[in-house]
Design a protein around this motif. Structure first.
Motif, mmCIF file in Angstrom:
data_model
loop_
_atom_site.group_PDB
_atom_site.id
_atom_site.type_symbol
_atom_site.label_atom_id
_atom_site.label_comp_id
_atom_site.label_asym_id
_atom_site.label_seq_id
_atom_site.Cartn_x
_atom_site.Cartn_y
_atom_site.Cartn_z
ATOM 1 N N ARG A 91 48.985 -15.562 -5.534
ATOM 2 C CA ARG A 91 48.041 -16.653 -5.252
ATOM 3 C C ARG A 91 48.083 -17.708 -6.362
ATOM 4 O O ARG A 91 47.995 -18.898 -6.099
ATOM 5 N N ARG A 92 48.216 -17.256 -7.607
ATOM 6 C CA ARG A 92 48.114 -18.168 -8.743
ATOM 7 C C ARG A 92 49.320 -19.082 -8.896
ATOM 8 O O ARG A 92 49.176 -20.222 -9.336
ATOM 9 N N VAL A 93 50.513 -18.596 -8.554
ATOM 10 C CA VAL A 93 51.709 -19.398 -8.850
ATOM 11 C C VAL A 93 51.865 -20.588 -7.914
ATOM 12 O O VAL A 93 52.602 -21.521 -8.203
ATOM 13 N N PRO B 281 58.884 -22.615 -6.137
ATOM 14 C CA PRO B 281 59.927 -21.637 -5.818
ATOM 15 C C PRO B 281 60.379 -20.826 -7.016
ATOM 16 O O PRO B 281 60.676 -19.641 -6.904
ATOM 17 N N GLY B 282 60.428 -21.474 -8.187
ATOM 18 C CA GLY B 282 60.900 -20.778 -9.373
ATOM 19 C C GLY B 282 60.022 -19.611 -9.781
ATOM 20 O O GLY B 282 60.494 -18.668 -10.405
ATOM 21 N N ARG B 283 58.738 -19.672 -9.441
ATOM 22 C CA ARG B 283 57.799 -18.609 -9.817
ATOM 23 C C ARG B 283 57.376 -17.766 -8.619
ATOM 24 O O ARG B 283 57.075 -16.586 -8.764
ATOM 25 N N SER B 284 57.335 -18.371 -7.447
ATOM 26 C CA SER B 284 56.823 -17.651 -6.284
ATOM 27 C C SER B 284 57.753 -16.536 -5.827
ATOM 28 O O SER B 284 57.300 -15.537 -5.266
ATOM 29 N N ALA C 182 57.203 -9.048 -6.531
ATOM 30 C CA ALA C 182 56.327 -8.093 -7.213
ATOM 31 C C ALA C 182 55.358 -7.446 -6.239
ATOM 32 O O ALA C 182 55.063 -6.243 -6.327
ATOM 33 N N PHE C 183 54.857 -8.228 -5.276
ATOM 34 C CA PHE C 183 53.925 -7.682 -4.281
ATOM 35 C C PHE C 183 54.633 -6.645 -3.408
ATOM 36 O O PHE C 183 54.124 -5.541 -3.199
ATOM 37 N N HIS C 184 55.804 -6.995 -2.901
ATOM 38 C CA HIS C 184 56.520 -6.073 -2.017
ATOM 39 C C HIS C 184 56.958 -4.816 -2.762
ATOM 40 O O HIS C 184 56.923 -3.715 -2.204
ATOM 41 N N ILE D 294 64.008 -11.999 -1.403
ATOM 42 C CA ILE D 294 63.005 -12.956 -0.959
ATOM 43 C C ILE D 294 63.729 -14.230 -0.541
ATOM 44 O O ILE D 294 64.143 -15.038 -1.377
ATOM 45 N N LEU D 295 63.920 -14.369 0.744
ATOM 46 C CA LEU D 295 64.679 -15.483 1.303
ATOM 47 C C LEU D 295 63.726 -16.600 1.670
ATOM 48 O O LEU D 295 62.896 -16.456 2.569
ATOM 49 N N LEU D 296 63.830 -17.702 0.963
ATOM 50 C CA LEU D 296 62.856 -18.777 1.124
ATOM 51 C C LEU D 296 63.243 -19.741 2.242
ATOM 52 O O LEU D 296 64.338 -20.297 2.227
ATOM 53 N N PRO D 297 62.353 -19.952 3.184
ATOM 54 C CA PRO D 297 62.591 -21.012 4.163
ATOM 55 C C PRO D 297 62.454 -22.364 3.490
ATOM 56 O O PRO D 297 61.928 -22.478 2.388
ATOM 57 N N ARG D 298 62.902 -23.400 4.126
ATOM 58 C CA ARG D 298 62.918 -24.717 3.494
ATOM 59 C C ARG D 298 61.513 -25.225 3.159
ATOM 60 O O ARG D 298 61.355 -26.068 2.289
ATOM 61 N N THR D 299 60.503 -24.705 3.818
ATOM 62 C CA THR D 299 59.143 -25.154 3.511
ATOM 63 C C THR D 299 58.746 -24.789 2.093
ATOM 64 O O THR D 299 57.786 -25.327 1.558
ATOM 65 N N ARG D 300 59.460 -23.845 1.467
ATOM 66 C CA ARG D 300 59.173 -23.489 0.080
ATOM 67 C C ARG D 300 60.255 -23.987 -0.870
ATOM 68 O O ARG D 300 60.222 -23.692 -2.050
#
Length: 230
Positions: A126-128, A132-135, A141-143, A167-173
């Motif tokens: 929630r905090r980050v 993308p670099g931190r999320s 870590a959650f998973h 953790i595969l990021l969609p373009r929205t991130r």
């Protein structure tokens, strides 16, 4: 003896999670024995046994009179074979099968210490924000915390071996232009994580399994949508 071993296992699992998630970086000193006793509410004997197990696992090194320090953890397996969009979707299918069952087991078996680990990882995500670099690390870590709470070491090892690259990021991130077209993306992902956490808190294995499946299926759908927009 059985109770002490169980308590030591809980301490080991939480400290191991922090090390693997990067919360305790290589070279960092473990909290003092008194601090760990107070944090986990266990005896010095339990803490010493837990640190001994971490040392045996190659995660820390203890120096007399100086304390215990975190060692460099071997890097995760690189996902070199994930080259095509089809590979990405197949990885998501694999994760859905593995992590859905891990979440169900976590709901049934998690300890209070492991639950605390999941809650910390959720708060960290929630905090980050949507950086993308931190999320990626926070999401992973959650998973990982959920998998470790399954009570079956193979789930945790499977997720750890995949590493943050899973953790595969969609373009929205990744792309601000796409983020503007879907400003609620991060809120949805956080809500999906919260649903998983809530089910585990309540000990509802079926709900935890379903919540993880919904989350990963939604991620797969978002990745598919990215491909169609090319």
């Amino acid at each position: 003896m059985t109770v002490r071993r169980s308590l030591a296992y809980d301490v080991v699992a939480e400290l191991k999670r922090r090390i693997l998630a990067g919360e305790l970086a290589p070279g960092a000193k473990l909290p003092a024995e008194n601090g760990l006793v107070e944090e986990f509410g266990v005896s010095r004997t339990v803490i010493r046994e837990a640190v001994s197990r971490l040392q045996a696992a190659g995660l820390v090194e203890t120096f007399q009179g100086r304390g215990s320090f975190v060692l460099e953890v071997p890097g995760p397996v690189e996902l070199k074979e994930v080259r095509t969009h089809q590979d990405v979707l197949e990885l998501m299918d694999f994760r859905t099968g593995v992590e859905s069952e891990a979440a169900a087991l976590a709901a049934a078996r998690r300890t209070e210490v492991q639950l605390l680990g999941i809650e910390r990882a959720l708060d960290g995500f929630r905090r980050v924000g949507d950086d993308p670099g931190r999320s990626v690390e926070a999401d992973f870590a959650f998973h990982l915390a959920v998998a470790l709470a399954s009570g079956n070491r193979f789930y945790g090892e499977a997720i750890r071996e995949l590493g943050p690259m899973m953790i595969l990021l969609p373009r929205t991130r990744l792309d601000p232009a796409y983020e503007m077209s879907d400003p609620d993306h991060l809120t949805r992902v956080i809500h999906e994580h919260e649903n998983i956490h809530t089910a585990i808190v309540h000990g509802d294995a079926d709900a935890a399994r379903a919540a993880m499946r919904v989350h990963l299926t939604s991620t797969r759908h978002r990745l598919t949508s990215d491909s169609r927009s090319d």
